[in-house]
Design a protein around this motif. Structure first.
Motif, mmCIF file in Angstrom:
data_model
loop_
_atom_site.group_PDB
_atom_site.id
_atom_site.type_symbol
_atom_site.label_atom_id
_atom_site.label_comp_id
_atom_site.label_asym_id
_atom_site.label_seq_id
_atom_site.Cartn_x
_atom_site.Cartn_y
_atom_site.Cartn_z
ATOM 1 N N ASP A 50 8.122 0.572 -13.981
ATOM 2 C CA ASP A 50 7.465 1.009 -15.210
ATOM 3 C C ASP A 50 6.940 -0.188 -16.001
ATOM 4 O O ASP A 50 5.883 -0.123 -16.620
ATOM 5 N N GLU A 51 7.683 -1.292 -15.962
ATOM 6 C CA GLU A 51 7.262 -2.500 -16.681
ATOM 7 C C GLU A 51 6.222 -3.304 -15.900
ATOM 8 O O GLU A 51 5.381 -3.984 -16.474
ATOM 9 N N TYR A 52 6.300 -3.246 -14.570
ATOM 10 C CA TYR A 52 5.377 -3.998 -13.730
ATOM 11 C C TYR A 52 4.640 -3.045 -12.787
ATOM 12 O O TYR A 52 4.814 -3.081 -11.555
ATOM 13 N N PRO A 53 3.824 -2.166 -13.358
ATOM 14 C CA PRO A 53 3.198 -1.119 -12.533
ATOM 15 C C PRO A 53 2.245 -1.662 -11.482
ATOM 16 O O PRO A 53 2.106 -1.068 -10.409
ATOM 17 N N GLN A 54 1.599 -2.783 -11.748
ATOM 18 C CA GLN A 54 0.650 -3.271 -10.759
ATOM 19 C C GLN A 54 1.352 -3.930 -9.579
ATOM 20 O O GLN A 54 0.884 -3.847 -8.446
ATOM 21 N N THR A 55 2.482 -4.567 -9.845
ATOM 22 C CA THR A 55 3.284 -5.084 -8.737
ATOM 23 C C THR A 55 3.761 -3.933 -7.866
ATOM 24 O O THR A 55 3.755 -4.026 -6.626
ATOM 25 N N ALA A 56 4.163 -2.826 -8.511
ATOM 26 C CA ALA A 56 4.564 -1.637 -7.750
ATOM 27 C C ALA A 56 3.395 -1.086 -6.941
ATOM 28 O O ALA A 56 3.566 -0.633 -5.809
ATOM 29 N N GLU A 57 2.208 -1.142 -7.512
ATOM 30 C CA GLU A 57 1.022 -0.664 -6.799
ATOM 31 C C GLU A 57 0.749 -1.531 -5.570
ATOM 32 O O GLU A 57 0.394 -1.011 -4.495
ATOM 33 N N LEU A 58 0.944 -2.842 -5.692
ATOM 34 C CA LEU A 58 0.729 -3.720 -4.541
ATOM 35 C C LEU A 58 1.760 -3.445 -3.445
ATOM 36 O O LEU A 58 1.439 -3.530 -2.249
ATOM 37 N N GLU A 59 2.989 -3.102 -3.829
ATOM 38 C CA GLU A 59 3.989 -2.723 -2.835
ATOM 39 C C GLU A 59 3.542 -1.474 -2.073
ATOM 40 O O GLU A 59 3.626 -1.411 -0.845
ATOM 41 N N THR A 60 3.035 -0.489 -2.813
ATOM 42 C CA THR A 60 2.556 0.741 -2.180
ATOM 43 C C THR A 60 1.401 0.452 -1.231
ATOM 44 O O THR A 60 1.331 1.007 -0.121
ATOM 45 N N ARG A 61 0.507 -0.426 -1.627
ATOM 46 C CA ARG A 61 -0.613 -0.780 -0.755
ATOM 47 C C ARG A 61 -0.121 -1.457 0.528
ATOM 48 O O ARG A 61 -0.655 -1.208 1.612
ATOM 49 N N CYS A 62 0.894 -2.310 0.400
ATOM 50 C CA CYS A 62 1.442 -2.965 1.594
ATOM 51 C C CYS A 62 2.044 -1.937 2.547
ATOM 52 O O CYS A 62 1.867 -2.038 3.770
ATOM 53 N N VAL A 63 2.757 -0.949 2.010
ATOM 54 C CA VAL A 63 3.320 0.115 2.850
ATOM 55 C C VAL A 63 2.199 0.867 3.556
ATOM 56 O O VAL A 63 2.278 1.158 4.759
ATOM 57 N N ASP A 64 1.128 1.172 2.832
ATOM 58 C CA ASP A 64 -0.003 1.874 3.439
ATOM 59 C C ASP A 64 -0.648 1.036 4.544
ATOM 60 O O ASP A 64 -1.022 1.560 5.598
ATOM 61 N N ILE A 65 -0.781 -0.251 4.307
ATOM 62 C CA ILE A 65 -1.371 -1.142 5.309
ATOM 63 C C ILE A 65 -0.513 -1.159 6.568
ATOM 64 O O ILE A 65 -1.021 -1.055 7.700
ATOM 65 N N LEU A 66 0.791 -1.282 6.398
ATOM 66 C CA LEU A 66 1.690 -1.303 7.558
ATOM 67 C C LEU A 66 1.691 0.036 8.283
ATOM 68 O O LEU A 66 1.761 0.088 9.517
ATOM 69 N N ALA A 67 1.617 1.138 7.540
ATOM 70 C CA ALA A 67 1.581 2.464 8.168
ATOM 71 C C ALA A 67 0.372 2.592 9.081
ATOM 72 O O ALA A 67 0.451 3.169 10.176
ATOM 73 N N ARG A 68 -0.759 2.059 8.655
ATOM 74 C CA ARG A 68 -1.964 2.095 9.495
ATOM 75 C C ARG A 68 -1.839 1.112 10.656
ATOM 76 O O ARG A 68 -2.266 1.407 11.776
ATOM 77 N N LEU A 69 -1.268 -0.043 10.385
ATOM 78 C CA LEU A 69 -1.105 -1.052 11.427
ATOM 79 C C LEU A 69 -0.204 -0.545 12.543
ATOM 80 O O LEU A 69 -0.402 -0.880 13.718
ATOM 81 N N TRP A 70 0.792 0.277 12.165
ATOM 82 C CA TRP A 70 1.755 0.793 13.132
ATOM 83 C C TRP A 70 1.431 2.226 13.567
ATOM 84 O O TRP A 70 2.270 2.911 14.126
ATOM 85 N N HIS A 71 0.202 2.666 13.303
ATOM 86 C CA HIS A 71 -0.334 3.921 13.820
ATOM 87 C C HIS A 71 0.466 5.153 13.406
ATOM 88 O O HIS A 71 0.743 6.039 14.220
ATOM 89 N N GLU A 120 0.863 8.769 12.135
ATOM 90 C CA GLU A 120 -0.075 9.874 12.317
ATOM 91 C C GLU A 120 -0.800 10.205 11.027
ATOM 92 O O GLU A 120 -1.994 10.507 11.036
ATOM 93 N N ALA A 121 -0.074 10.189 9.921
ATOM 94 C CA ALA A 121 -0.668 10.441 8.609
ATOM 95 C C ALA A 121 -0.221 9.297 7.700
ATOM 96 O O ALA A 121 0.808 9.404 7.023
ATOM 97 N N PRO A 122 -0.957 8.181 7.684
ATOM 98 C CA PRO A 122 -0.510 7.005 6.929
ATOM 99 C C PRO A 122 -0.177 7.299 5.470
ATOM 100 O O PRO A 122 0.747 6.706 4.907
ATOM 101 N N HIS A 123 -0.907 8.238 4.873
ATOM 102 C CA HIS A 123 -0.645 8.550 3.477
ATOM 103 C C HIS A 123 0.676 9.290 3.293
ATOM 104 O O HIS A 123 1.193 9.373 2.175
ATOM 105 N N ARG A 124 1.248 9.821 4.398
ATOM 106 C CA ARG A 124 2.523 10.521 4.321
ATOM 107 C C ARG A 124 3.694 9.648 4.766
ATOM 108 O O ARG A 124 4.851 10.041 4.611
ATOM 109 N N ALA A 125 3.397 8.496 5.350
ATOM 110 C CA ALA A 125 4.471 7.605 5.785
ATOM 111 C C ALA A 125 5.257 7.119 4.572
ATOM 112 O O ALA A 125 4.695 6.858 3.510
ATOM 113 N N THR A 126 6.550 7.034 4.735
ATOM 114 C CA THR A 126 7.432 6.624 3.652
ATOM 115 C C THR A 126 7.975 5.236 3.968
ATOM 116 O O THR A 126 8.359 4.952 5.097
ATOM 117 N N GLY A 127 8.002 4.373 2.960
ATOM 118 C CA GLY A 127 8.509 3.038 3.191
ATOM 119 C C GLY A 127 8.715 2.286 1.905
ATOM 120 O O GLY A 127 8.364 2.755 0.819
#
Length: 475
Positions: A90-111, A113-120
């Motif tokens: 809540d205090e560092y929302p953009q850092t949290a956003e960058l974490e989410t982007r990294c998870v999305d990048i890895l989900a696509r890198l590791w194929h 099926e639905a990267p937007h549904r991958a949890t990490g």
């Protein structure tokens, strides 16, 4: 009579502190207790700085898998974020956003099926990430057993004896029986047959390692999955796979794109990797991803609101640094897919070339060649009795090289090797210097009187995960 400057009453006679740093005041500093009083910050800095000079040079440390070089811009970003706590989303929302982007990048890198549904999520390293993957396997197994009205008090986890030490810790901390498959002959890791033979109704999962700590080799994830598919067809046992990709999960996507090991294999439920290994970030970040939200039981996710806002969290650590997550996103942005491929290709090229040159020296025999993870192991050939791998390690240390020597685990404790980890920043030029030093020490080692001087007891303590363990067979 000298004039006194206004505003200096009572302090005009104080001397300036301009003496050399260790002459400022007589100091006797306790090493194992807190000093009674304060000292100047520069003095404290110099005392600590001087002691740290006794550490090895991180760039010459060929034992560690951890990143030892980073671009100045990445280090600058980390310094700018050093005070940010990753959990305070809540205090560092953009850092949290960058974490989410990294998870999305890895989900696509590791194929996924639905990267937007991958949890990490990010973690403090791949060890914590592996434990989270193991916890999810245990919880899913226990939930299924209870729904079937069956006992859930004897979970076990199947893995090769070559796994990293974090899996020993997971089994011990979370009351899971570790079923280690021992090495046999020239088989140094888990195989489909040995994995299936160790599974039963209490098996929560199989750990497949992509980049063995002992020799850098990949375990055959797809073949293990196929054997488990056959097991399910024959017995009904549904055993998921967790891929420990601490190293290889950031190598294979770029250099081995056709290798099936990730979420393209339906039986793979989760994957962990280390951002601070071949993710190219300075120490302090790992990642774990699940195929989808169903692979991560809801009751493992906690919600807190006392930092402001509702924050779901699933990690062993609560407070942890955000700087390394920011650096991970910087690397993804800065290098892109082609940049990572270039860096990892260079590492593998250095490793395979260096392994080949060492093999051609004569007294050494390769165990692996660096052609998978940029890591290779080699032994002293049979018949070369003048020295041991531990003598070689000690001789190279005289020149600053930290090359670990260790024995393999059960049933190959007779096999002693040296291992070289090639990381970003270990160039062909440094490889040439290592070869020069190895050639320089060989005549002395080969001409030594009285045979070998050092054994495993003299090896020191920096095998970095390649600690010997005994397999524990189930009855």
């Amino acid at each position: 009579m000298p004039l006194r400057r206004p505003g200096r009453t009572g302090r005009g006679s104080r001397d300036l502190e301009i003496n050399p740093i260790f002459s400022r005041e007589p100091l006797r500093v306790p090493r194992h207790a807190m000093p009674a009083g304060e000292m100047e910050p520069d003095t404290a800095y110099q005392l600590v700085h001087d002691e740290l000079m006794l550490d090895g040079n991180a760039r010459l440390n060929l034992a560690t898998f951890v990143t030892t070089w980073a671009e100045p811009q990445a280090l600058r970003l980390m310094a700018e974020c050093v005070e940010k706590n990753m959990i305070d989303k809540d205090e560092y929302p953009q850092t949290a956003e960058l974490e989410t982007r990294c998870v999305d990048i890895l989900a696509r890198l590791w194929h996924a099926e639905a990267p937007h549904r991958a949890t990490g999520c990010s973690t403090t390293g791949s060890s914590e990430a592996a434990m989270l993957g193991g916890l999810a396997l245990k919880r899913r197994w226990r939930r299924r057993r209870r729904s079937e009205g069956r006992p859930d008090d004897r979970p076990n986890l199947v893995m090769g004896v070559n796994v990293q030490i974090c899996w020993d810790k997971f089994a011990d901390y979370f009351d899971v029986e570790p079923r280690y498959v021992p090495m046999e002959g020239d088989r140094y890791h888990l195989t489909p047959q040995t994995a299936v033979e160790s599974c039963d109704e209490n098996t929560i999962g199989v750990v497949a390692v992509l980049g063995s700590t002992y020799d850098g080799s990949y375990e055959p994830v797809a073949d293990i999955a196929a054997a488990l598919d056959d097991l399910q067809a024959r017995t009904g046992l549904d055993v998921p796979i967790h891929v420990d990709g601490a190293s290889g999960a950031m190598i294979a996507p770029f250099l081995d794109p056709d290798l099936l090991w990730d979420f393209r294999v339906p039986r793979v439920a989760s994957i962990n990797t280390s951002g601070h290994k071949y993710g190219l970030v300075m120490p302090g970040v790992g990642w774990v991803l699940w195929r989808d939200s169903e692979a991560l039981p809801d009751d493992l996710v906690f919600h807190v609101n006392y930092l402001g806002g509702d924050m779901p969290t699933f990690a062993l650590n609560f407070s942890r640094p955000g700087a390394q997550v920011v650096a991970q996103y910087y690397n993804f942005l800065r290098l892109g897919f082609d940049g990572y491929r270039r860096v990892q290709r260079t590492c593998r090229d250095v490793a395979t070339r260096l392994a080949g040159e060492i093999a051609r020296l004569g007294p050494f025999e390769p165990i692996t060649d660096g052609g998978q993870t940029p890591v290779f192991a080699f032994r002293v050939r049979e018949g070369a009795d003048d020295f041991t791998v531990f003598d070689v390690s000690a001789a190279l240390r005289e020149r600053g090289w930290l090359v670990p020597a260790y024995t393999f685990p059960e049933n190959r404790t007779d096999l002693a090797v040296l291992r070289v980890v090639v990381r970003n920043g270990f160039s062909h030029d440094l490889a040439d210097l290592l070869m020069e030093d190895l050639r320089r020490v060989l005549p002395r080692l080969e001409g030594g009187r009285g045979g070998p001087h050092r054994t495993a007891e003299d090896a020191g303590g920096f095998a970095h995960g390649a600690e010997a363990r005994r397999s524990r067979h189930h009855g």
